[in-house]
Design an enzyme around this catalytic site. Structure first.
Site, PDB file in Angstrom:
ATOM      1  N   HIS A 170      32.373  -6.079   3.995  1.00 31.18           N
ATOM      2  CA  HIS A 170      32.923  -7.068   3.048  1.00 31.18           C
ATOM      3  C   HIS A 170      33.706  -6.353   1.943  1.00 31.18           C
ATOM      4  O   HIS A 170      33.352  -6.430   0.754  1.00 31.18           O
ATOM      5  CB  HIS A 170      31.721  -7.815   2.474  1.00 31.18           C
ATOM      6  CG  HIS A 170      32.009  -9.044   1.668  1.00 31.18           C
ATOM      7  ND1 HIS A 170      32.874  -9.075   0.608  1.00 31.18           N
ATOM      8  CD2 HIS A 170      31.508 -10.293   1.776  1.00 31.18           C
ATOM      9  CE1 HIS A 170      32.885 -10.290   0.088  1.00 31.18           C
ATOM     10  NE2 HIS A 170      32.061 -11.054   0.784  1.00 31.18           N
ATOM     11  N   GLU A 273      37.806  -8.434   5.203  1.00 33.07           N
ATOM     12  CA  GLU A 273      36.526  -8.057   5.793  1.00 33.07           C
ATOM     13  C   GLU A 273      36.642  -7.974   7.315  1.00 33.07           C
ATOM     14  O   GLU A 273      37.003  -8.954   7.961  1.00 33.07           O
ATOM     15  CB  GLU A 273      35.467  -9.096   5.427  1.00 33.07           C
ATOM     16  CG  GLU A 273      35.438  -9.403   3.935  1.00 33.07           C
ATOM     17  CD  GLU A 273      34.542 -10.593   3.599  1.00 33.07           C
ATOM     18  OE1 GLU A 273      33.530 -10.795   4.288  1.00 33.07           O
ATOM     19  OE2 GLU A 273      34.862 -11.328   2.646  1.00 33.07           O
TER      20      GLU A 273
HETATM   21  C1  BG6 Z   1      32.724 -14.181   1.789  1.00 34.66           C
HETATM   22  C2  BG6 Z   1      32.417 -15.581   2.250  1.00 34.66           C
HETATM   23  O1  BG6 Z   1      32.658 -13.304   2.870  1.00 34.66           O
HETATM   24  O2  BG6 Z   1      31.763 -13.788   0.807  1.00 34.66           O
HETATM   25  C3  BG6 Z   1      32.412 -16.521   1.047  1.00 34.66           C
HETATM   26  O3  BG6 Z   1      33.388 -15.996   3.222  1.00 34.66           O
HETATM   27  C4  BG6 Z   1      31.436 -16.027  -0.008  1.00 34.66           C
HETATM   28  O4  BG6 Z   1      32.088 -17.838   1.480  1.00 34.66           O
HETATM   29  C5  BG6 Z   1      31.783 -14.585  -0.345  1.00 34.66           C
HETATM   30  O5  BG6 Z   1      31.510 -16.855  -1.156  1.00 34.66           O
HETATM   31  C6  BG6 Z   1      30.876 -13.945  -1.404  1.00 34.66           C
HETATM   32  O6  BG6 Z   1      29.559 -14.047  -1.048  1.00 34.66           O
HETATM   33  P1  BG6 Z   1      28.432 -13.555  -2.037  1.00 34.66           P
HETATM   34  O7  BG6 Z   1      27.131 -13.934  -1.367  1.00 34.66           O
HETATM   35  O8  BG6 Z   1      28.589 -12.072  -2.179  1.00 34.66           O
HETATM   36  O9  BG6 Z   1      28.664 -14.273  -3.341  1.00 34.66           O
END
Ligand code: BG6
Length: 302
Positions: A170, A273
């Protein structure tokens, strides 16, 4: 809690590889070689910083990221594993799995050359994680710090039944202004638009940003290029073992609701990602493994 002195004794290299206790008492490792500088938190095996020598940082870390045991760090390269997004059936299980909130042990640190340092981490599941995920699927992360940054997440299935995983690296990339960058390589790809009720749409041309963006691009295996004229930089984002790509920027309202984004923080980041998400979830057969890899390279724009 990892013993910093023991880590330095076993894996440390003077001026090159240094373990320390960082903010929130989380253990980190700093890597410096002739090609790059990097920092990785042992919680989540999360890369927090990578800058090729003489160049601006490539990875974005929120100025108000919270560092605490068991809490996801906003920025860097969180590992979403062994599920991406909410758990498919259990609403109380952590979003994006437990890899990013777990401790990872250091297995090896190796200087390949003056310009490259290779590290290997192994996820240590907590008792809670074992309850959430009762499968014998050890996860390892290979990280190569050099002129290019490479990561490879390996999931082995040591059990007797197939296991389905979804996952993502991510990565938060640092940008001059998300409103003026674009991402090449997704033209013609169908995507699930999570900010429009999960409708499937078709990408036309480069991806640009003018509102909250949360998309899973399907059938996407090729290289993406993040073009940033403000930083005079082009980032090449290549991957293996992934046919879906998630593009995310929370924009104004969503980031304002998060306590680990500064106001306007969303302007300086975009997530690209490498994923196995939606219909790209992966079935790992008994005795088999799956490898999800990325390679990032920064180039100057003239
Ligand atoms: C992304 C998702 O990968 O991560 C989103 O597609 C999400 O929907 C984002 O809001 C952040 O996630 P988190 O759990 O780190 O706040």
């Amino acid at each position: 809690m990892p013993d910093i002195d023991a880590l330095n004794t076993r894996f440390g290299v003077t001026d090159r590889v240094t373990f320390a206790r960082g903010p929130g008492a989380l253990a980190t490792v700093d890597i410096t070689n002739v090609s790059a500088q990097a920092r990785i938190a042992l919680q989540g095996a999360q890369v927090l910083h990578w800058a090729p020598a003489g160049a601006a940082p490539v990875i974005w870390l929120s100025p108000t990221a919270k560092f605490a045991e068991g809490r996801a760090i906003r920025g860097g390269i969180p590992i979403c594993w062994p599920w991406f997004g909410p758990h498919p059936s259990e609403t109380t299980y952590p979003a994006h799995g437990f890899a990013r909130i777990s401790h990872w042990e250091v297995v090896a640190v190796e200087s390949i050359s003056d310009g490259e340092t290779r590290l290997l981490f192994r996820l240590i599941p907590s008792d809670a994680a074992r309850a959430w995920w009762p499968h014998a699927t050890p996860a390892e992360l290979h990280v190569n710090i050099g002129k290019r940054l490479s990561l490879e997440l390996v999931t082995k299935n040591l059990g007797v039944a197939p296991v389905v995983i979804s996952q993502a690296l991510h990565t938060y990339f640092s940008v001059s202004d998300v409103r003026s960058v674009h991402v090449l390589g997704l033209d013609g790809s169908p995507y699930i638009d999570k900010v429009d009720g999960g409708k499937t749409k078709l990408q036309k041309g480069p991806v640009t940003f003018s509102a909250e963006t949360d998309r899973i691009y399907l059938n996407s295996i090729g290289e993406n290029i993040l073009v940033d004229r403000g930083l005079k930089r082009r980032l090449r984002v290549a991957k293996t073992g992934s046919s879906s790509t998630v593009i995310w920027n929370p924009w104004i309202q969503k980031s304002a609701k998060m306590d680990d984004f500064v106001e306007s923080g969303y302007v300086n980041m975009v997530c690209i990602e490498a994923a196995n998400a939606a219909d790209d979830a992966v079935t790992v057969a008994p005795g088999e493994e799956h490898r999800l890899g990325v390679v990032y390279a920064a180039e100057g724009l003239t």
